[in-house]
Design an enzyme around this catalytic site. Sequence first.
Site, PDB file in Angstrom:
ATOM      1  N   GLU A 388      62.046  -7.075   1.666  1.00 56.21           N
ATOM      2  CA  GLU A 388      61.007  -6.438   0.852  1.00 56.21           C
ATOM      3  C   GLU A 388      60.713  -5.017   1.300  1.00 56.21           C
ATOM      4  O   GLU A 388      60.362  -4.169   0.505  1.00 56.21           O
ATOM      5  CB  GLU A 388      59.707  -7.262   0.891  1.00 56.21           C
ATOM      6  CG  GLU A 388      59.668  -8.394  -0.107  1.00 56.21           C
ATOM      7  CD  GLU A 388      59.655  -7.952  -1.572  1.00 56.21           C
ATOM      8  OE1 GLU A 388      60.708  -7.511  -2.081  1.00 56.21           O
ATOM      9  OE2 GLU A 388      58.609  -8.052  -2.214  1.00 56.21           O
ATOM     10  N   GLU A 406      66.394  -5.901  -8.947  1.00 51.38           N
ATOM     11  CA  GLU A 406      66.553  -4.447  -9.107  1.00 51.38           C
ATOM     12  C   GLU A 406      67.917  -3.934  -8.653  1.00 51.38           C
ATOM     13  O   GLU A 406      68.502  -3.056  -9.286  1.00 51.38           O
ATOM     14  CB  GLU A 406      65.452  -3.692  -8.348  1.00 51.38           C
ATOM     15  CG  GLU A 406      64.097  -3.690  -9.029  1.00 51.38           C
ATOM     16  CD  GLU A 406      63.322  -4.984  -8.866  1.00 51.38           C
ATOM     17  OE1 GLU A 406      63.808  -5.886  -8.150  1.00 51.38           O
ATOM     18  OE2 GLU A 406      62.236  -5.107  -9.452  1.00 51.38           O
TER      19      GLU A 406
END
Length: 914
Positions: A388, A406
Amino acid sequence: MSEAGGGRGCGSPVPQRAPWSLVATTAALCLVTATSVWTAGAAPMSREERQKLGNQVLEMFDHAYGNYMEHAYPADELMPLTCRGRVRGQEPSRGDVDDALGKFSLTLIDSLDTLVVLNKTKEFEDAVRKVLTDVNLDNDVVVSVFETNIRVLGGLLGGHSLAIMLKEKGEYMQWYNDELLQMAKQLGYKLLPAFNTTSGLPYPRINLKFGIRKPEARTGTETDTCTACAGTLILEFAALSRFTGATIFEEYARKALDFLWEKRQRSSNLVGVTINIHTGDWVRKDSGVGAGIDSYYEYLLKAYVLLGDDSFLERFNTHYDAIMRYISQPPLLLDVHIHKPMLNARTWMDALLAFFPGLQVLKGDIRPAIETHEMLYQVIKKHNFLPEAFTTDFRVHWAQHPLRPEFAESTYFLYKATGDPYYLEVGKTLIENLNKYARVPCGFAAMKDVRTGSHEDRMDSFFLAEMFKYLYLLFADKEDIIFDIEDYIFTTEAHLLPLWLSTTNQSISKKNTTSEYVELDDSNFDWTCPNTQILFPNDPLYAQSIREPLKNVVDKSCPRGIIRVEESFRSGAKPPLRARDFMATNPEHLEILKKMGAASSVDAEDGLRFMQEMIELSSQQQKEQQLPPRAVQIVSHPFFGRVVLTAGPAQFGLDLSKHKETRGFVASSKPYNGCSELTNPEAVMGKIALIQRGQCMFAEKARNIQNAGAIGGIVIDDNEGSSSDTAPLFQMAGDGKDTDDIKIPMLFLFSKEGSIILDAIREYEEVEVLLSDKAKDRDPEMENEEQPFSENDSQYQSAEQLAPGSQEVDLVDGESPEENSPNSHPEPLSPAATDNAAGASPSEQNSDPTENQGPAGLDGECTDLDNQVQEQSETEEDSSPNVSWGKKAQPIDSILADWNEDIEAFEMMEKGEL
Ligand code: DMJ
């Protein structure tokens, strides 16, 4: 590409045909697909292999969607470890992340158009019927306006777009009468009260049944929202207006965008992360392209594409220029302060920014897209997934990974732009990693910690909405998709909106908006639609030539906070002193420190950054003195190593980061709390004992099970409902005495993870687990290991081999067991020592031989094992007497307090500038 009507195509008049063919707005208006034959670089991938990979994606989707429908539907999401639905209110709250769940079968709606892209038309038809009959949008539940817009409104509109496409084709959906659109409209009206602010920026949350402010709504008191939250509405809202003729939606979304544009910081042209929805003041003045801002930029460019309004392109280009000037430090993208854009606001990057190379492709700026994507890919190769957050020197900052799409999205766009088969290989790696590390018997589980490979009981809906679309499209040929994807644009959630909307109900676009129509000059189209023959001047190896210098950027260079390094060197000046390099004994450093803040504004900026870094470094060091999490992997049938539970470490007993993992069958101890001599030694002998937390010290439990012949212990929390999803990592402390006599490994599981093992025992009786610092690969071998290991197996530790005090350990070369004992360190390890001592597990270090060419020290340093932010040390019943973590940081605390004051003063000064 559909360029009919108002939807803009390339601004550039340069023809861009053979040998390239245009790919429509789904990838980029200005994108190209290479058709030429590759002479070197990544080998071309045969049609056969691409089809094989495409089929693999289909099978994976079936596994995810099938398990959701079978075990979770009509709940919003699947919990893939416990194989049930996540129903809000029935599970412990996870905070903001739960605001996406509105009891509206989120995953089903988010998956609708994926079904069509993946050629599952029959399933799509069934899914639409289910949505129409089962989904209720009028629940008394507070949801995020942003998430509901992109996932639910976007999902319904994407479903509607493809339903009418199919109906027109004449085979499927013949009964369809715009019902999804009617639902979308109903939802749109439900979201409108959120815009009832003087600024026109929406409240971040709304009650689906009661709206905002009413006492029963339980929302409406918020003052701030994130920029992306307010700026990611225009595609869905404009589509809703244009599909239905109800202009209000597009007007509201435009007004919010106009307000954000007005509030941009005028000298830097950047926007902050959060804004006050009443006053328009920036609340968080840091600015990047990741979390909190990301899709605001995405929607400006895509609104131009979909709606053909030049003012959106002008805004995007103005922001893009600022991003490239301040935030882009290739291959990094680093947050800066909006008022002092030369000042970095962070020393780490978040995973959400991985979409940005894809957006740069849409913009037509390929080079930095290739560079950033390559850097991200190298981080992925280290950890299997993108953590993350990771630091500028590529250490793990936040270790979770909720299967975000993404990076796959950018990979797809880059492949479309360059035609370089390298990107197909990247996609193949993503598929392999998902199957190897995230696939569990009941779906795909998010990674709780990419370092240990442990799972979280979570499969977000965006995994189905986005990941499978981008991966499937990456390998698909035109004929593999039943419609022309080039006629659509992807929303931020990868929902498909048709480009023909640009010419439908167009008149509403200019009503009631404050922005004036701007006639753009040529500079606005710089980079927008590059002539691909200039971009890749007859050179099919263009992308490779950009990647080449970055080949080892993560592994070898270990950049230590690359901040303005380039500039410093260019001007011949010395690079600024970085906090992590500072030595109080170095007179040169002390001299630089004295100068900071005193002389030029450059020195002042350096000084401020230095202080911020010192503060961050200090708190990071304190966190790094905690032990990292461990993993409990269930390896017996039917789990075969696929389920990995996050476990808390112990400050005593066998250190799993330095020794071979411990593998064995589990057995409950009697008494279950393990607080006295066990009455069932024959049951736990040679096994891993399960003990319940409570009633005595952890060390006492460990001694009792060790004396009974156990080879390891798992303490299960007695606090019912506790879970690693919601609680910070728990660390078991010793008893304040010498614990060197405890030789077996001990791990802690929260009650939810513990009950996964207890349930497995109830169902399968024999349950075998692996205790380790990092999950072992779930390779096919494991699935063949249905039979328990034989005693000859080197990993099998029999009771005899493991009589207390004599267990087999895999020592670090040259170290005695005593030296390896966690308690033998006189002081807590410094972060560097932690890195070098723990380093990567052998499996990680060996995963790719090409990654290990650099000096071992450097490799070790760059490899990670930083600790996660959320960590906690606790003793069983009292405070830990033998822990002295953080001692070293003490003297600096008072300095940091002073600096904090300086920073506050600086921030007040900044406000003045506002
Ligand atoms: C998705 O819901 C959307 O892509 C959103 O814009 C941000 N990221 C998540 C997935 O990571």
